[in-house]
Design an enzyme around this catalytic site. Structure first.
Site, PDB file in Angstrom:
ATOM      1  N   ASN A  42       0.787  -1.172  -0.025  1.00 28.54           N
ATOM      2  CA  ASN A  42      -0.066   0.109  -0.170  1.00 28.54           C
ATOM      3  C   ASN A  42       0.872   1.303  -0.050  1.00 28.54           C
ATOM      4  OD1 ASN A  42       0.637  -0.996   2.705  1.00 28.54           O
ATOM      5  ND2 ASN A  42      -1.441   0.019   3.710  1.00 28.54           N
ATOM      6  N   GLU A  44       0.602   5.318   0.449  1.00 27.60           N
ATOM      7  CA  GLU A  44      -0.652   6.248   1.218  1.00 27.60           C
ATOM      8  C   GLU A  44      -0.237   7.799   0.523  1.00 27.60           C
ATOM      9  OE1 GLU A  44      -0.796   5.493   5.285  1.00 27.60           O
ATOM     10  OE2 GLU A  44      -2.099   3.718   4.991  1.00 27.60           O
ATOM     11  N   GLU A  55      -3.144  -4.476  -2.696  1.00 32.03           N
ATOM     12  CA  GLU A  55      -3.678  -5.490  -3.677  1.00 32.03           C
ATOM     13  C   GLU A  55      -3.590  -4.872  -5.049  1.00 32.03           C
ATOM     14  OE1 GLU A  55      -4.710  -4.689  -0.736  1.00 32.03           O
ATOM     15  OE2 GLU A  55      -6.420  -6.197  -0.327  1.00 32.03           O
ATOM     16  N   CYS A  89     -10.954  -3.644  -3.739  1.00 30.69           N
ATOM     17  CA  CYS A  89     -10.124  -4.723  -4.215  1.00 30.69           C
ATOM     18  C   CYS A  89     -10.718  -5.836  -4.582  1.00 30.69           C
ATOM     19  CB  CYS A  89      -8.796  -4.735  -3.146  1.00 30.69           C
ATOM     20  SG  CYS A  89      -7.721  -3.448  -3.035  1.00 30.69           S
TER      21      CYS A  89
HETATM   22  N1  THU Z   1      -5.404  -1.326   2.647  1.00 34.38           N
HETATM   23  C1  THU Z   1      -4.929  -2.320   1.925  1.00 34.38           C
HETATM   24  O1  THU Z   1      -3.749  -2.076   1.310  1.00 34.38           O
HETATM   25  N2  THU Z   1      -5.558  -3.254   1.460  1.00 34.38           N
HETATM   26  C2  THU Z   1      -7.020  -3.648   1.809  1.00 34.38           C
HETATM   27  O2  THU Z   1      -7.629  -4.253   1.283  1.00 34.38           O
HETATM   28  C3  THU Z   1      -7.486  -2.901   2.935  1.00 34.38           C
HETATM   29  C4  THU Z   1      -6.793  -1.394   3.364  1.00 34.38           C
HETATM   30  C5  THU Z   1      -4.584  -0.296   3.231  1.00 34.38           C
HETATM   31  C6  THU Z   1      -5.140   1.239   2.659  1.00 34.38           C
HETATM   32  C7  THU Z   1      -4.630   1.948   3.804  1.00 34.38           C
HETATM   33  O3  THU Z   1      -3.026   2.505   3.269  1.00 34.38           O
HETATM   34  C8  THU Z   1      -4.421   1.219   4.740  1.00 34.38           C
HETATM   35  O4  THU Z   1      -4.554   0.003   4.518  1.00 34.38           O
HETATM   36  C9  THU Z   1      -5.445   1.606   6.000  1.00 34.38           C
HETATM   37  O5  THU Z   1      -6.565   1.306   5.598  1.00 34.38           O
END
Ligand code: THU
Length: 133
Positions: A42, A44, A55, A89
């Site tokens: 992820n 941000e 994902e 996702c």
């Molecule tokens: N996040 C993911 O990477 N995948 C998911 O399926 C759920 C949430 C991330 C997004 C954000 O950077 C952090 O987790 C908190 O929501």
């Protein structure tokens, strides 16, 4: 590539997560139809709504490298139970899944992974065929 190996690749990718806001690290590893593994984490942003899930990072990387059919995906996070994919996702996986039985391996803190099918995670789903594609 075993399910365990794919889960381990997802786990390794948590290290690369850029998460200054949530501090919640997600790693993903995608098994493509030809056996290639594409990973993601992820990423941000100070404008929170722009955060990209691990994902989707992996899937967009894969498609941009010419892979359009996925056989399996593993998702790792530091959750108490298995780290499951968010709704967005799930729909994104649906677009490129080789079948509705595609396995989604989810692993949390305890490192015990659970395997769900895409259909279990996204029942009665809408996909390319519904648009005649
Ligand atoms: N996040 C993911 O990477 N995948 C998911 O399926 C759920 C949430 C991330 C997004 C954000 O950077 C952090 O987790 C908190 O929501």
């Amino acid at each position: 590539m075993t399910d365990r190996e794919l889960v381990d690749r997802a786990r390794e990718m948590q290290e690369r997560a850029y998460v200054p806001y949530s501090n919640f690290r997600v790693g993903a590893a995608l098994l493509c139809e030809d056996g290639t593994v594409v990973t993601g984490c992820n990423v941000e942003n100070a404008s929170y709504g722009l955060c990209i899930c691990g994902e989707r990072t992996a899937m967009v990387k894969a498609v941009s490298e010419g892979h359009r059919k996925f056989k399996a995906i593993a998702i790792a996070g530091d959750t108490d139970g298995p780290c499951v994919p968010c709704g967005a996702c799930r729909q994104f996986i649906r677009e490129f899944a080789s079948s509705l039985d595609m396995p989604v391996y989810c692993v949390g803190k305890d490192n015990e992974h659970v395997s769900y099918t895409l259909d279990e995670l996204l029942a009665h789903s809408f996909g390319p065929a519904d648009l005649g594609k």
